[in-house]
Design a protein around this motif. Structure first.
Motif, PDB file in Angstrom:
ATOM      1  N   ALA A 117       0.822  -1.217   0.000  1.00 35.35           N
ATOM      2  CA  ALA A 117       0.000   0.000   0.000  1.00 35.35           C
ATOM      3  C   ALA A 117       0.850   1.259   0.000  1.00 35.35           C
ATOM      4  O   ALA A 117       0.844   2.025   0.961  1.00 35.35           O
ATOM      5  N   VAL A 118       1.568   1.498  -1.085  1.00 39.17           N
ATOM      6  CA  VAL A 118       2.329   2.743  -1.201  1.00 39.17           C
ATOM      7  C   VAL A 118       1.333   3.828  -1.628  1.00 39.17           C
ATOM      8  O   VAL A 118       0.695   3.710  -2.683  1.00 39.17           O
ATOM      9  N   VAL A 119       1.186   4.841  -0.800  1.00 40.15           N
ATOM     10  CA  VAL A 119       0.223   5.902  -1.080  1.00 40.15           C
ATOM     11  C   VAL A 119       0.679   6.653  -2.337  1.00 40.15           C
ATOM     12  O   VAL A 119       1.841   7.052  -2.453  1.00 40.15           O
ATOM     13  N   ALA A 120      -0.235   6.834  -3.263  1.00 41.48           N
ATOM     14  CA  ALA A 120       0.102   7.367  -4.587  1.00 41.48           C
ATOM     15  C   ALA A 120       0.715   8.766  -4.540  1.00 41.48           C
ATOM     16  O   ALA A 120       1.446   9.143  -5.446  1.00 41.48           O
ATOM     17  N   ASN A 121       0.449   9.525  -3.494  1.00 37.30           N
ATOM     18  CA  ASN A 121       1.044  10.867  -3.417  1.00 37.30           C
ATOM     19  C   ASN A 121       2.389  10.874  -2.689  1.00 37.30           C
ATOM     20  O   ASN A 121       2.975  11.930  -2.485  1.00 37.30           O
ATOM     21  N   ASN A 122       2.896   9.690  -2.335  1.00 39.90           N
ATOM     22  CA  ASN A 122       4.216   9.585  -1.702  1.00 39.90           C
ATOM     23  C   ASN A 122       5.256   9.488  -2.819  1.00 39.90           C
ATOM     24  O   ASN A 122       5.863   8.449  -3.063  1.00 39.90           O
ATOM     25  N   LYS A 123       5.434  10.604  -3.511  1.00 38.45           N
ATOM     26  CA  LYS A 123       6.271  10.643  -4.714  1.00 38.45           C
ATOM     27  C   LYS A 123       7.724  10.236  -4.438  1.00 38.45           C
ATOM     28  O   LYS A 123       8.352   9.586  -5.260  1.00 38.45           O
ATOM     29  N   GLY A 124       8.257  10.626  -3.279  1.00 40.19           N
ATOM     30  CA  GLY A 124       9.633  10.270  -2.947  1.00 40.19           C
ATOM     31  C   GLY A 124       9.825   8.770  -2.851  1.00 40.19           C
ATOM     32  O   GLY A 124      10.786   8.219  -3.409  1.00 40.19           O
ATOM     33  N   ALA A 125       8.918   8.093  -2.165  1.00 37.88           N
ATOM     34  CA  ALA A 125       9.010   6.638  -2.037  1.00 37.88           C
ATOM     35  C   ALA A 125       8.854   5.963  -3.394  1.00 37.88           C
ATOM     36  O   ALA A 125       9.617   5.057  -3.741  1.00 37.88           O
ATOM     37  N   ILE A 126       7.882   6.405  -4.172  1.00 38.29           N
ATOM     38  CA  ILE A 126       7.639   5.800  -5.484  1.00 38.29           C
ATOM     39  C   ILE A 126       8.863   5.956  -6.382  1.00 38.29           C
ATOM     40  O   ILE A 126       9.290   4.997  -7.032  1.00 38.29           O
ATOM     41  N   SER A 127       9.441   7.129  -6.390  1.00 37.79           N
ATOM     42  CA  SER A 127      10.643   7.376  -7.186  1.00 37.79           C
ATOM     43  C   SER A 127      11.788   6.465  -6.740  1.00 37.79           C
ATOM     44  O   SER A 127      12.488   5.874  -7.569  1.00 37.79           O
ATOM     45  N   LEU A 128      11.969   6.336  -5.429  1.00 37.43           N
ATOM     46  CA  LEU A 128      13.031   5.479  -4.899  1.00 37.43           C
ATOM     47  C   LEU A 128      12.795   4.024  -5.283  1.00 37.43           C
ATOM     48  O   LEU A 128      13.714   3.336  -5.743  1.00 37.43           O
ATOM     49  N   TYR A 129      11.589   3.526  -5.099  1.00 37.63           N
ATOM     50  CA  TYR A 129      11.323   2.118  -5.410  1.00 37.63           C
ATOM     51  C   TYR A 129      11.571   1.829  -6.885  1.00 37.63           C
ATOM     52  O   TYR A 129      12.156   0.805  -7.238  1.00 37.63           O
ATOM     53  N   LYS A 131      13.613   3.473  -8.843  1.00 32.43           N
ATOM     54  CA  LYS A 131      15.071   3.563  -9.025  1.00 32.43           C
ATOM     55  C   LYS A 131      15.748   2.253  -8.628  1.00 32.43           C
ATOM     56  O   LYS A 131      16.725   1.830  -9.258  1.00 32.43           O
ATOM     57  N   LEU A 132      15.233   1.601  -7.587  1.00 28.25           N
ATOM     58  CA  LEU A 132      15.828   0.365  -7.092  1.00 28.25           C
ATOM     59  C   LEU A 132      15.339  -0.874  -7.845  1.00 28.25           C
ATOM     60  O   LEU A 132      15.739  -1.990  -7.518  1.00 28.25           O
ATOM     61  N   GLY A 133      14.481  -0.684  -8.838  1.00 29.90           N
ATOM     62  CA  GLY A 133      14.051  -1.797  -9.672  1.00 29.90           C
ATOM     63  C   GLY A 133      12.732  -2.444  -9.305  1.00 29.90           C
ATOM     64  O   GLY A 133      12.350  -3.465  -9.889  1.00 29.90           O
ATOM     65  N   PHE A 134      12.006  -1.874  -8.345  1.00 26.80           N
ATOM     66  CA  PHE A 134      10.691  -2.415  -8.002  1.00 26.80           C
ATOM     67  C   PHE A 134       9.744  -2.247  -9.185  1.00 26.80           C
ATOM     68  O   PHE A 134       9.843  -1.291  -9.946  1.00 26.80           O
ATOM     69  N   LYS A 135       8.812  -3.201  -9.305  1.00 30.25           N
ATOM     70  CA  LYS A 135       7.797  -3.132 -10.347  1.00 30.25           C
ATOM     71  C   LYS A 135       6.459  -2.755  -9.717  1.00 30.25           C
ATOM     72  O   LYS A 135       6.102  -3.260  -8.659  1.00 30.25           O
ATOM     73  N   PHE A 157       3.875  -2.559  -4.925  1.00 32.26           N
ATOM     74  CA  PHE A 157       5.145  -2.737  -5.619  1.00 32.26           C
ATOM     75  C   PHE A 157       5.771  -4.050  -5.188  1.00 32.26           C
ATOM     76  O   PHE A 157       5.536  -4.528  -4.080  1.00 32.26           O
ATOM     77  N   TYR A 158       6.617  -4.625  -6.060  1.00 35.47           N
ATOM     78  CA  TYR A 158       7.384  -5.812  -5.656  1.00 35.47           C
ATOM     79  C   TYR A 158       8.737  -5.824  -6.349  1.00 35.47           C
ATOM     80  O   TYR A 158       8.952  -5.174  -7.373  1.00 35.47           O
ATOM     81  N   LEU A 159       9.658  -6.575  -5.745  1.00 37.17           N
ATOM     82  CA  LEU A 159      10.991  -6.778  -6.300  1.00 37.17           C
ATOM     83  C   LEU A 159      11.408  -8.206  -5.988  1.00 37.17           C
ATOM     84  O   LEU A 159      11.321  -8.649  -4.839  1.00 37.17           O
TER      85      LEU A 159
END
Length: 162
Positions: A117-129, A131-135, A157-159
């Protein structure tokens, strides 16, 4: 800035609980609605597969919890949550916590890291995930209830760790 990520200790619990509770009370990223007492925090952090802290010059500036996302036949999938002290954000501490958690998850035998449950407005987390290859697994419309009663989308997201 010399950040060290390590296993938490009992001496860290006060600051860890404060950081965790601050994010819970922000009401923007964690699903919990109530903070933890020191005793509840001690039990909560101890019951995780691993609880790590980010330390800088002797001060706790962040933490993460790592645990199975599910049980039994899905027990090989890990889940984690990350918390960075409010005045320490934008210093890439979260990235260090995520990378460490992936290493610990793999060492513990997990095969996948999944964030439900990554909150869609958590842009920093989404960008990081990303960047690290999460889908990204799609979007769950209105999956997160904000403190003001509005609903925001969540993105799982998953990796693969293997």
């Amino acid at each position: 800035m010399d950040i060290v990520i390590r296993k938490h200790s009992e001496n860290d619990l006060g600051e860890m609980t404060k950081i965790w509770n601050h994010i819970v009370m922000e009401g923007q990223y964690f699903p919990q609605e109530n903070g933890l007492s020191l005793e509840e925090g001690a039990a909560f952090f101890a019951e995780q597969s691993f609880t790590g802290v980010a330390e800088e010059d002797g001060a706790i500036v962040g933490l993460y919890i790592l645990h199975p996302n599910n049980i039994g036949r899905c027990g090989h999938i890990a889940n984690a949550s990350y918390a960075v002290k409010a005045d320490q954000r934008e210093k890439r501490i979260g990235e260090k916590l995520v990378v460490h958690s992936l290493e610990m998850a793999k060492a513990a035998g997990f095969r996948i890291m999944q964030f439900n449950a990554v909150v869609a407005n958590n842009k920093g987390a989404i960008s990081l995930y990303k960047k690290l290859g999460f889908k990204e697994l799609g979007t769950i419309p209105g999956g997160f209830k904000m403190d003001d009663g509005t609903f925001v989308d969540i993105i799982p997201f998953y990796l693969e760790l293997v």
